[in-house]
Design an enzyme around this catalytic site. Structure first.
Site, PDB file in Angstrom:
ATOM      1  N   ARG A  36      58.384  -7.648  71.419  1.00 10.93           N
ATOM      2  CA  ARG A  36      59.713  -8.122  70.987  1.00 10.93           C
ATOM      3  C   ARG A  36      59.552  -8.871  69.668  1.00 10.93           C
ATOM      4  O   ARG A  36      58.871  -9.896  69.617  1.00 10.93           O
ATOM      5  CB  ARG A  36      60.282  -9.030  72.078  1.00 10.93           C
ATOM      6  CG  ARG A  36      61.694  -9.542  71.812  1.00 10.93           C
ATOM      7  CD  ARG A  36      62.127 -10.453  72.970  1.00 10.93           C
ATOM      8  NE  ARG A  36      63.463 -10.958  72.783  1.00 10.93           N
ATOM      9  CZ  ARG A  36      63.763 -12.024  72.036  1.00 10.93           C
ATOM     10  NH1 ARG A  36      62.814 -12.686  71.412  1.00 10.93           N
ATOM     11  NH2 ARG A  36      65.005 -12.431  71.920  1.00 10.93           N
TER      12      ARG A  36
ATOM     13  N   LYS B  66      57.429 -17.548  66.610  1.00  4.54           N
ATOM     14  CA  LYS B  66      57.524 -18.712  67.502  1.00  4.54           C
ATOM     15  C   LYS B  66      56.635 -19.860  67.037  1.00  4.54           C
ATOM     16  O   LYS B  66      55.756 -19.701  66.199  1.00  4.54           O
ATOM     17  CB  LYS B  66      57.175 -18.290  68.935  1.00  4.54           C
ATOM     18  CG  LYS B  66      58.330 -17.528  69.587  1.00  4.54           C
ATOM     19  CD  LYS B  66      58.123 -17.306  71.060  1.00  4.54           C
ATOM     20  CE  LYS B  66      59.376 -16.620  71.630  1.00  4.54           C
ATOM     21  NZ  LYS B  66      59.186 -16.163  73.001  1.00  4.54           N
TER      22      LYS B  66
HETATM   23  C1  7PJ Z   1      61.944 -14.222  74.527  1.00  6.46           C
HETATM   24  C2  7PJ Z   1      63.093 -13.634  75.029  1.00  6.46           C
HETATM   25  C3  7PJ Z   1      60.675 -13.774  75.020  1.00  6.46           C
HETATM   26  C4  7PJ Z   1      61.903 -12.230  76.393  1.00  6.46           C
HETATM   27  C5  7PJ Z   1      63.606 -15.169  73.594  1.00  6.46           C
HETATM   28  C6  7PJ Z   1      62.909 -16.299  70.474  1.00  6.46           C
HETATM   29  C7  7PJ Z   1      63.457 -17.127  71.573  1.00  6.46           C
HETATM   30  N1  7PJ Z   1      63.080 -12.642  75.949  1.00  6.46           N
HETATM   31  N2  7PJ Z   1      64.139 -14.251  74.432  1.00  6.46           N
HETATM   32  N3  7PJ Z   1      60.724 -12.787  75.947  1.00  6.46           N
HETATM   33  N4  7PJ Z   1      62.286 -15.170  73.624  1.00  6.46           N
HETATM   34  N5  7PJ Z   1      61.831 -11.253  77.316  1.00  6.46           N
HETATM   35  O1  7PJ Z   1      63.292 -15.167  70.231  1.00  6.46           O
HETATM   36  O2  7PJ Z   1      62.020 -16.844  69.771  1.00  6.46           O
HETATM   37  O3  7PJ Z   1      59.596 -14.235  74.660  1.00  6.46           O
HETATM   38  S1  7PJ Z   1      64.604 -16.230  72.642  1.00  6.46           S
END
Ligand code: 7PJ
Length: 287
Positions: free
Chosen positions: A257, A223
């Site tokens: 994640r 990010k």
């Molecule tokens: C996140 C997400 C996060 C959760 C994305 C990316 C943007 N779901 N979906 N937490 N970010 N739970 O993957 O950089 O931080 S999309």
């Protein structure tokens, strides 16, 4: 001890950290470049990510990066449902559906998804009611504003307590429809309506979001909080992302994640060996 109840009597034990692998099936996903939009390659990529150490595959058909266009229901369904079905045929892994749309949640779970990951925390029309009927764990993420505009001027009087107030309100909304709070995971939402300073304050205090018995998910892989701090393009953010993943895990986040599963798995294994110790065969001590 926190154990999520999954469909078909399966469980996910959150006493230890798990890797959630990002599997974007959007043509415009910023760090995957739409490289596996065809179903076959998406499934093969998922199987590879599981081999590398992921326990959860997070399948998303909507790009929520800042400024991304909205996706129609039809497009989102066409992207994610065939991939969920095909992956489910080939693996008993934990499948997460990254969506805010009630109809996508319902069809995804019918197709074999185990967990709902909603960056809008079940605030879209019918999402709360639909999720309550599906009986799967739910990740509720905090976002200030909407994806298109959220990074324009994020502002908080008290960052941590405002996020927790939001979680408490959303948990109560879930409970009012019969969702068990033991099935809820909380995510402070790195980059979703946060400045660089906000993101690092959240990371430093990520244990503060372990409220009402819920475990915490951290998603900071590749990010801008990494890129802007280090002046690195998205393909140069691995080391920074790994540092962030390790800090989040050490401070108590139970689901991390990430995009770079193999490397994150190595990092977490080194930490776990140090933390838990090894037996004389080199296996991690249990408990
Ligand atoms: C996140 C997400 C996060 C959760 C994305 C990316 C943007 N779901 N979906 N937490 N970010 N739970 O993957 O950089 O931080 S999309």
């Amino acid at each position: 001890m926190s154990i999520l109840k999954l469909p078909r009597g399966r469980e996910l034990d959150l006493s230890q950290p798990h890797i959630m692998a990002v599997l974007n099936v959007t043509p415009d996903s910023f760090s995957d470049g739409g490289s596996h939009t065809s179903y076959d390659s998406a499934v093969n990529k998922a199987l590879e990510l599981l081999k590398q150490g992921a326990t959860i595959i997070d399948i998303g058909g909507e790009s929520t990066r800042p400024g991304a266009p909205d996706v129609s229901l039809e497009d989102e369904l066409n992207r994610v449902i065939p991939v969920i079905k095909a992956l489910r045929e080939r693996s008993d892994c934990v499948i997460s559906i990254d969506t805010s749309k009630a109809k996508v949640m319902a069809q995804a779970v019918a197709a074999g998804a185990d967990l709902i990951n909603d960056v809008r925390a079940l605030q879209e029309p019918d999402a709360l009611q639909t999720a309550a009927g599906l009986n799967v764990p739910i990740c509720l993420m905090h976002m200030q504003g909407q994806p298109r505009t959220m990074q324009s001027a994020p502002k908080y009087d008290n960052l941590i307590s405002e996020i927790n107030d939001f979680f408490i309100q959303r948990i109560q909304a879930c409970e009012s429809l019969g969702i068990d709070k033991k099935q809820i995971i909380l995510d402070p939402g790195f980059g979703f309506g946060k400045t660089l300073a906000h993101n690092y304050e959240i990371l430093n205090q990520i244990d503060a979001f372990k409220i009402m018995g819920c475990e915490v998910l951290a998603g900071l892989s590749r990010k801008s909080m990494i890129g802007n701090l280090l002046s690195r393009d998205t393909d140069e953010r691995l080391a920074g992302s790994l540092a962030g993943a390790l800090i989040a895990a050490q401070k108590g986040a139970k689901i991390i994640r990430v995009h770079d599963v193999a490397q994150t798995s190595d990092v977490l294994k080194v930490w776990q060996a140090c933390e838990k110790g090894l037996d004389n065969k080199g296996n991690l001590n249990v408990g």
